[in-house]
Design a protein around this motif. Structure first.
Motif, PDB file in Angstrom:
ATOM      1  N   THR A  99       0.811  -1.225   0.000  1.00 18.17           N
ATOM      2  CA  THR A  99       0.000   0.000   0.000  1.00 18.17           C
ATOM      3  C   THR A  99       0.842   1.272   0.000  1.00 18.17           C
ATOM      4  OG1 THR A  99      -0.153   0.209   2.418  1.00 18.17           O
ATOM      5  CG2 THR A  99      -1.793  -1.202   1.316  1.00 18.17           C
ATOM      6  N   LEU A 100       2.128   1.172   0.212  1.00 17.71           N
ATOM      7  CA  LEU A 100       2.953   2.369   0.356  1.00 17.71           C
ATOM      8  C   LEU A 100       3.092   3.189  -0.923  1.00 17.71           C
ATOM      9  CD1 LEU A 100       5.779   1.005   2.671  1.00 17.71           C
ATOM     10  CD2 LEU A 100       3.758   2.346   3.302  1.00 17.71           C
ATOM     11  N   VAL A 101       2.761   2.615  -2.067  1.00 22.48           N
ATOM     12  CA  VAL A 101       2.828   3.378  -3.322  1.00 22.48           C
ATOM     13  C   VAL A 101       1.529   4.138  -3.592  1.00 22.48           C
ATOM     14  CG1 VAL A 101       4.565   1.899  -4.380  1.00 22.48           C
ATOM     15  CG2 VAL A 101       2.147   1.406  -4.732  1.00 22.48           C
ATOM     16  N   GLU A 102       0.527   3.932  -2.747  1.00 31.29           N
ATOM     17  CA  GLU A 102      -0.722   4.671  -2.897  1.00 31.29           C
ATOM     18  C   GLU A 102      -0.506   6.102  -2.405  1.00 31.29           C
ATOM     19  OE1 GLU A 102      -3.731   2.586  -0.700  1.00 31.29           O
ATOM     20  OE2 GLU A 102      -3.349   0.713  -1.766  1.00 31.29           O
ATOM     21  N   PRO A 103      -1.028   7.093  -3.139  1.00 29.54           N
ATOM     22  CA  PRO A 103      -0.865   8.488  -2.699  1.00 29.54           C
ATOM     23  C   PRO A 103      -1.393   8.696  -1.288  1.00 29.54           C
ATOM     24  CG  PRO A 103      -1.755   8.406  -4.917  1.00 29.54           C
ATOM     25  CD  PRO A 103      -1.759   6.986  -4.387  1.00 29.54           C
ATOM     26  N   PHE A 104      -0.648   9.472  -0.512  1.00 27.97           N
ATOM     27  CA  PHE A 104      -0.991   9.883   0.849  1.00 27.97           C
ATOM     28  C   PHE A 104      -0.957   8.748   1.870  1.00 27.97           C
ATOM     29  CE2 PHE A 104      -3.364  12.633  -2.119  1.00 27.97           C
ATOM     30  CZ  PHE A 104      -2.590  13.771  -1.945  1.00 27.97           C
ATOM     31  N   GLN A 105      -0.389   7.609   1.514  1.00 28.26           N
ATOM     32  CA  GLN A 105      -0.280   6.476   2.437  1.00 28.26           C
ATOM     33  C   GLN A 105       1.137   6.423   2.978  1.00 28.26           C
ATOM     34  OE1 GLN A 105      -2.804   4.504   3.402  1.00 28.26           O
ATOM     35  NE2 GLN A 105      -1.475   3.486   4.825  1.00 28.26           N
ATOM     36  N   GLY A 132       3.819   4.255   6.028  1.00 28.95           N
ATOM     37  CA  GLY A 132       3.965   3.015   6.772  1.00 28.95           C
ATOM     38  C   GLY A 132       3.355   3.033   8.151  1.00 28.95           C
ATOM     39  N   THR A 133       3.297   4.203   8.769  1.00 30.90           N
ATOM     40  CA  THR A 133       2.749   4.291  10.117  1.00 30.90           C
ATOM     41  C   THR A 133       1.295   4.725  10.106  1.00 30.90           C
ATOM     42  OG1 THR A 133       3.601   6.542  10.290  1.00 30.90           O
ATOM     43  CG2 THR A 133       4.971   4.782  11.199  1.00 30.90           C
ATOM     44  N   GLY A 134       0.670   4.693   8.950  1.00 28.78           N
ATOM     45  CA  GLY A 134      -0.734   5.081   8.855  1.00 28.78           C
ATOM     46  C   GLY A 134      -0.907   6.224   7.886  1.00 28.78           C
ATOM     47  N   ARG A 135      -1.956   6.981   8.069  1.00 28.85           N
ATOM     48  CA  ARG A 135      -2.227   8.105   7.192  1.00 28.85           C
ATOM     49  C   ARG A 135      -1.233   9.223   7.456  1.00 28.85           C
ATOM     50  NH1 ARG A 135      -4.618   6.412   2.990  1.00 28.85           N
ATOM     51  NH2 ARG A 135      -5.380   8.469   2.533  1.00 28.85           N
ATOM     52  N   THR A 136      -1.323  10.296   6.716  1.00 32.35           N
ATOM     53  CA  THR A 136      -0.307  11.341   6.737  1.00 32.35           C
ATOM     54  C   THR A 136      -0.367  12.264   7.942  1.00 32.35           C
ATOM     55  OG1 THR A 136      -1.712  12.782   5.441  1.00 32.35           O
ATOM     56  CG2 THR A 136      -0.148  11.386   4.236  1.00 32.35           C
ATOM     57  N   HIS A 137      -1.317  12.104   8.832  1.00 31.78           N
ATOM     58  CA  HIS A 137      -1.445  13.018   9.964  1.00 31.78           C
ATOM     59  C   HIS A 137      -0.521  12.613  11.107  1.00 31.78           C
ATOM     60  CE1 HIS A 137      -4.779  14.759   7.849  1.00 31.78           C
ATOM     61  NE2 HIS A 137      -5.351  13.567   7.776  1.00 31.78           N
ATOM     62  N   THR A 138       0.775  12.751  10.881  1.00 26.46           N
ATOM     63  CA  THR A 138       1.776  12.458  11.914  1.00 26.46           C
ATOM     64  C   THR A 138       2.771  13.595  11.944  1.00 26.46           C
ATOM     65  OG1 THR A 138       3.368  11.352  10.477  1.00 26.46           O
ATOM     66  CG2 THR A 138       1.582   9.983  11.372  1.00 26.46           C
ATOM     67  N   ASP A 139       3.753  13.508  12.823  1.00 27.96           N
ATOM     68  CA  ASP A 139       4.761  14.554  12.890  1.00 27.96           C
ATOM     69  C   ASP A 139       5.918  14.320  11.922  1.00 27.96           C
ATOM     70  OD1 ASP A 139       5.874  12.387  14.168  1.00 27.96           O
ATOM     71  OD2 ASP A 139       6.545  13.500  15.929  1.00 27.96           O
ATOM     72  N   GLN A 140       5.881  13.269  11.125  1.00 31.44           N
ATOM     73  CA  GLN A 140       6.923  12.993  10.139  1.00 31.44           C
ATOM     74  C   GLN A 140       6.832  14.003   8.999  1.00 31.44           C
ATOM     75  OE1 GLN A 140       9.390  10.729   9.895  1.00 31.44           O
ATOM     76  NE2 GLN A 140       8.892   9.268  11.466  1.00 31.44           N
ATOM     77  N   ALA A 141       7.972  14.295   8.379  1.00 34.26           N
ATOM     78  CA  ALA A 141       7.990  15.177   7.218  1.00 34.26           C
ATOM     79  C   ALA A 141       7.366  14.465   6.032  1.00 34.26           C
ATOM     80  CB  ALA A 141       9.432  15.561   6.895  1.00 34.26           C
ATOM     81  N   GLY A 142       6.740  15.234   5.159  1.00 34.89           N
ATOM     82  CA  GLY A 142       6.192  14.678   3.929  1.00 34.89           C
ATOM     83  C   GLY A 142       4.705  14.402   4.041  1.00 34.89           C
ATOM     84  N   VAL A 143       4.103  14.134   2.874  1.00 33.48           N
ATOM     85  CA  VAL A 143       2.665  13.915   2.840  1.00 33.48           C
ATOM     86  C   VAL A 143       2.291  12.559   2.276  1.00 33.48           C
ATOM     87  CG1 VAL A 143       2.083  16.367   2.749  1.00 33.48           C
ATOM     88  CG2 VAL A 143       2.445  15.101   0.625  1.00 33.48           C
ATOM     89  N   GLY A 144       3.261  11.690   2.046  1.00 36.78           N
ATOM     90  CA  GLY A 144       2.946  10.358   1.567  1.00 36.78           C
ATOM     91  C   GLY A 144       2.856  10.242   0.053  1.00 36.78           C
ATOM     92  N   LEU A 145       3.563  11.106  -0.659  1.00 35.76           N
ATOM     93  CA  LEU A 145       3.553  11.049  -2.127  1.00 35.76           C
ATOM     94  C   LEU A 145       4.841  10.510  -2.717  1.00 35.76           C
ATOM     95  CD1 LEU A 145       1.791  14.418  -3.014  1.00 35.76           C
ATOM     96  CD2 LEU A 145       0.869  12.110  -3.221  1.00 35.76           C
ATOM     97  N   GLY A 146       5.887  10.369  -1.910  1.00 38.06           N
ATOM     98  CA  GLY A 146       7.207  10.000  -2.427  1.00 38.06           C
ATOM     99  C   GLY A 146       7.223   8.740  -3.263  1.00 38.06           C
ATOM    100  N   LEU A 147       6.680   7.640  -2.734  1.00 40.30           N
ATOM    101  CA  LEU A 147       6.714   6.381  -3.481  1.00 40.30           C
ATOM    102  C   LEU A 147       5.708   6.362  -4.626  1.00 40.30           C
ATOM    103  CD1 LEU A 147       7.326   3.783  -0.642  1.00 40.30           C
ATOM    104  CD2 LEU A 147       8.932   4.575  -2.383  1.00 40.30           C
ATOM    105  N   ALA A 148       4.615   7.099  -4.506  1.00 42.18           N
ATOM    106  CA  ALA A 148       3.672   7.208  -5.626  1.00 42.18           C
ATOM    107  C   ALA A 148       4.353   7.912  -6.799  1.00 42.18           C
ATOM    108  CB  ALA A 148       2.416   7.961  -5.197  1.00 42.18           C
ATOM    109  N   ILE A 149       5.133   8.936  -6.496  1.00 38.30           N
ATOM    110  CA  ILE A 149       5.880   9.645  -7.544  1.00 38.30           C
ATOM    111  C   ILE A 149       6.940   8.728  -8.142  1.00 38.30           C
ATOM    112  CG2 ILE A 149       7.509  11.538  -7.944  1.00 38.30           C
ATOM    113  CD1 ILE A 149       5.813  13.149  -5.870  1.00 38.30           C
TER     114      ILE A 149
END
Length: 139
Positions: free
Chosen positions: A77-83, A85-102
């Motif tokens: 599922t990690l290649v899905e936009p906004f996904q 590994g630790t869940g949805r994008t609402h965390t304190d990690q940098a980024g929005v979950g688009l890296g692997l989709a790109i």
């Protein structure tokens, strides 16, 4: 600097692996892979391995990291936009979950493939396979 800030070591190895395509897009793809490997890593003493190689008429770029254990179904599922590994994008990690989709889009635009495989000890191995550049004919 980002790896140093996160306490992550980076090791590189491999052979010269030449493919044909957009320099800007292939650079963006590589930067996304390394960035993700750094920020989605162990909180201390993490590692990233970047390797390149040539197999027949295919070049391979593999980026692996240490990190939390991921079940195979989550890796898919990690290649899905906004996904992430630790869940949805609402965390304190940098980024929005688009890296692997790109990365997937760039690989596919270059007639390549993207494979994500959880590492046994934790972390992820991400491999991009692209068509190798034709041999130089000297013309």
């Amino acid at each position: 600097p980002l790896a140093e800030k996160h306490g992550v070591t980076i090791e590189t190895s491999g052979d010269v692996a030449v493919s044909v395509g957009s320099h800007a897009l292939l650079l963006q793809m590589t930067m996304n892979l390394v960035h993700n490997a750094i920020v989605h890593n162990l909180p201390e003493r993490g590692a990233v391995w970047v390797t390149t190689g040539v197999r027949s008429r295919v070049v391979v770029l593999a980026v692996e990291n240490t990190g939390q254990k991921l079940p195979p179904q989550m890796a898919a599922t990690l290649v899905e936009p906004f996904q992430r590994g630790t869940g949805r994008t609402h965390t304190d990690q940098a980024g929005v979950g688009l890296g692997l989709a790109i990365v997937k889009s760039i690989a596919e635009a270059h007639d390549g493939t993207l494979t994500l495989t959880p590492r046994d000890g934790g972390g992820l191995r991400v491999a991009v396979q692209l068509p190798a550049a034709p041999p130089d004919t000297g013309r």
